[in-house]
Motif scaffolding. Structure first.
Motif, PDB file in Angstrom:
ATOM      1  N   GLU A  61       1.389   3.941  -3.073  1.00  0.00           N
ATOM      2  CA  GLU A  61       0.998   5.628  -2.831  1.00  0.00           C
ATOM      3  C   GLU A  61       2.254   6.277  -3.546  1.00  0.00           C
ATOM      4  O   GLU A  61       2.172   7.453  -4.140  1.00  0.00           O
ATOM      5  CB  GLU A  61       0.700   5.922  -1.520  1.00  0.00           C
ATOM      6  CG  GLU A  61      -0.582   5.578  -1.074  1.00  0.00           C
ATOM      7  CD  GLU A  61      -0.793   6.087   0.264  1.00  0.00           C
ATOM      8  OE1 GLU A  61      -0.044   6.845   0.836  1.00  0.00           O
ATOM      9  OE2 GLU A  61      -1.547   5.427   0.866  1.00  0.00           O
ATOM     10  N   SER A  70      -9.326   1.890  -5.096  1.00  0.00           N
ATOM     11  CA  SER A  70      -9.997   2.873  -4.302  1.00  0.00           C
ATOM     12  C   SER A  70      -9.518   4.291  -3.748  1.00  0.00           C
ATOM     13  O   SER A  70      -9.940   4.829  -3.105  1.00  0.00           O
ATOM     14  CB  SER A  70     -10.465   1.920  -3.226  1.00  0.00           C
ATOM     15  OG  SER A  70      -9.310   1.513  -2.541  1.00  0.00           O
ATOM     16  N   HIS A  71      -8.067   4.424  -4.322  1.00  0.00           N
ATOM     17  CA  HIS A  71      -7.325   5.603  -4.059  1.00  0.00           C
ATOM     18  C   HIS A  71      -8.037   6.736  -4.537  1.00  0.00           C
ATOM     19  O   HIS A  71      -8.316   6.762  -5.686  1.00  0.00           O
ATOM     20  CB  HIS A  71      -5.978   5.209  -4.372  1.00  0.00           C
ATOM     21  CG  HIS A  71      -4.793   6.147  -3.551  1.00  0.00           C
ATOM     22  ND1 HIS A  71      -4.801   7.525  -3.845  1.00  0.00           N
ATOM     23  CD2 HIS A  71      -4.223   6.000  -2.457  1.00  0.00           C
ATOM     24  CE1 HIS A  71      -3.823   8.039  -3.100  1.00  0.00           C
ATOM     25  NE2 HIS A  71      -3.649   7.093  -2.152  1.00  0.00           N
ATOM     26  N   LYS A  72      -8.086   7.709  -3.736  1.00  0.00           N
ATOM     27  CA  LYS A  72      -8.445   9.094  -4.413  1.00  0.00           C
ATOM     28  C   LYS A  72      -7.790   9.643  -5.506  1.00  0.00           C
ATOM     29  O   LYS A  72      -8.209  10.209  -6.284  1.00  0.00           O
ATOM     30  CB  LYS A  72      -8.726  10.076  -3.179  1.00  0.00           C
ATOM     31  CG  LYS A  72      -7.442  10.322  -2.377  1.00  0.00           C
ATOM     32  CD  LYS A  72      -7.777  11.359  -1.175  1.00  0.00           C
ATOM     33  CE  LYS A  72      -6.387  11.763  -0.580  1.00  0.00           C
ATOM     34  NZ  LYS A  72      -6.664  12.526   0.687  1.00  0.00           N
ATOM     35  N   ASN A  73      -6.496   9.467  -5.507  1.00  0.00           N
ATOM     36  CA  ASN A  73      -5.531  10.056  -6.713  1.00  0.00           C
ATOM     37  C   ASN A  73      -5.658   8.978  -7.946  1.00  0.00           C
ATOM     38  O   ASN A  73      -5.325   7.693  -7.706  1.00  0.00           O
ATOM     39  CB  ASN A  73      -4.164  10.108  -6.300  1.00  0.00           C
ATOM     40  CG  ASN A  73      -3.385  10.752  -7.167  1.00  0.00           C
ATOM     41  OD1 ASN A  73      -3.725  11.083  -8.166  1.00  0.00           O
ATOM     42  ND2 ASN A  73      -1.970  11.048  -6.605  1.00  0.00           N
ATOM     43  N   GLY A  88       0.722  -1.316   0.014  1.00  0.00           N
ATOM     44  CA  GLY A  88      -0.074  -0.159   0.102  1.00  0.00           C
ATOM     45  C   GLY A  88       0.916   1.296   0.130  1.00  0.00           C
ATOM     46  O   GLY A  88       0.365   2.237  -0.742  1.00  0.00           O
ATOM     47  N   VAL A 148      -5.764  -1.931  -2.765  1.00  0.00           N
ATOM     48  CA  VAL A 148      -5.590  -0.996  -2.526  1.00  0.00           C
ATOM     49  C   VAL A 148      -5.582   0.259  -3.608  1.00  0.00           C
ATOM     50  O   VAL A 148      -6.406   1.124  -3.343  1.00  0.00           O
ATOM     51  CB  VAL A 148      -4.051  -0.820  -1.980  1.00  0.00           C
ATOM     52  CG1 VAL A 148      -3.466   0.628  -1.829  1.00  0.00           C
ATOM     53  CG2 VAL A 148      -3.912  -1.408  -0.929  1.00  0.00           C
ATOM     54  N   ALA A 149      -5.300   0.089  -4.868  1.00  0.00           N
ATOM     55  CA  ALA A 149      -4.991   1.202  -6.044  1.00  0.00           C
ATOM     56  C   ALA A 149      -6.367   1.358  -6.600  1.00  0.00           C
ATOM     57  O   ALA A 149      -6.704   2.826  -6.641  1.00  0.00           O
ATOM     58  CB  ALA A 149      -4.376   0.365  -7.107  1.00  0.00           C
ATOM     59  N   VAL A 187      -2.481   6.970  -8.937  1.00  0.00           N
ATOM     60  CA  VAL A 187      -2.003   5.714  -8.153  1.00  0.00           C
ATOM     61  C   VAL A 187      -2.592   4.582  -8.730  1.00  0.00           C
ATOM     62  O   VAL A 187      -1.673   3.526  -8.842  1.00  0.00           O
ATOM     63  CB  VAL A 187      -2.281   5.903  -6.503  1.00  0.00           C
ATOM     64  CG1 VAL A 187      -2.451   4.383  -5.882  1.00  0.00           C
ATOM     65  CG2 VAL A 187      -1.735   7.069  -5.774  1.00  0.00           C
TER      66      VAL A 187
END
Length: 113
Positions: free
Chosen positions: A9, A46-49, A5, A43-44, A52
């Motif tokens: 990031e 759902s990341h806000k950026n 994770g 992880v990736a 990523v």
């Protein structure tokens, strides 16, 4: 799982990207590429950026190039790429396209059936 994770990031950071990619490749060698891909898949997306997610797909392509398909499940890689085709970010869609093309090159026409 935390390391994957954190590395995901850092893939979005220009200066840290090579080190994060290398860390993911080393983790793939130690823990198995399928495990690393599963952790990235958790992880990736759902990341806000969105960068990523795109860079995680690029890292998955690098893992595929390094370990090929016997070590990395083609179905897991495809299931990681499919949600990216619905992304609004063009770089994410392009990274997903590159991953699928690399899978087609590694697996052959059997992937399309």
């Amino acid at each position: 799982a935390r390391v994957v994770g954190l590395a995901a990031e850092k893939l979005a950071a220009k200066k840290a990207k090579p080190a994060a990619t290398q860390a993911l490749l080393c983790l793939s060698e130690a823990c198995g590429p399928s495990w690393v891909l599963a952790q990235l898949q958790a992880v990736a997306p759902s990341h806000k950026n969105p960068k990523v997610f795109g860079e995680s797909l690029a890292a998955a392509t690098a893992i595929l190039a390094a370990f090929s398909t016997p070590a990395l499940s083609a179905s897991a890689a495809v299931s990681f790429a499919i949600p990216a085709f619905d992304s609004r970010d063009a770089s994410v869609r392009e990274a997903a396209h590159k991953l699928v093309v690399a899978l087609c090159a590694a697996v052959g026409p059997a992937l399309l059936q």
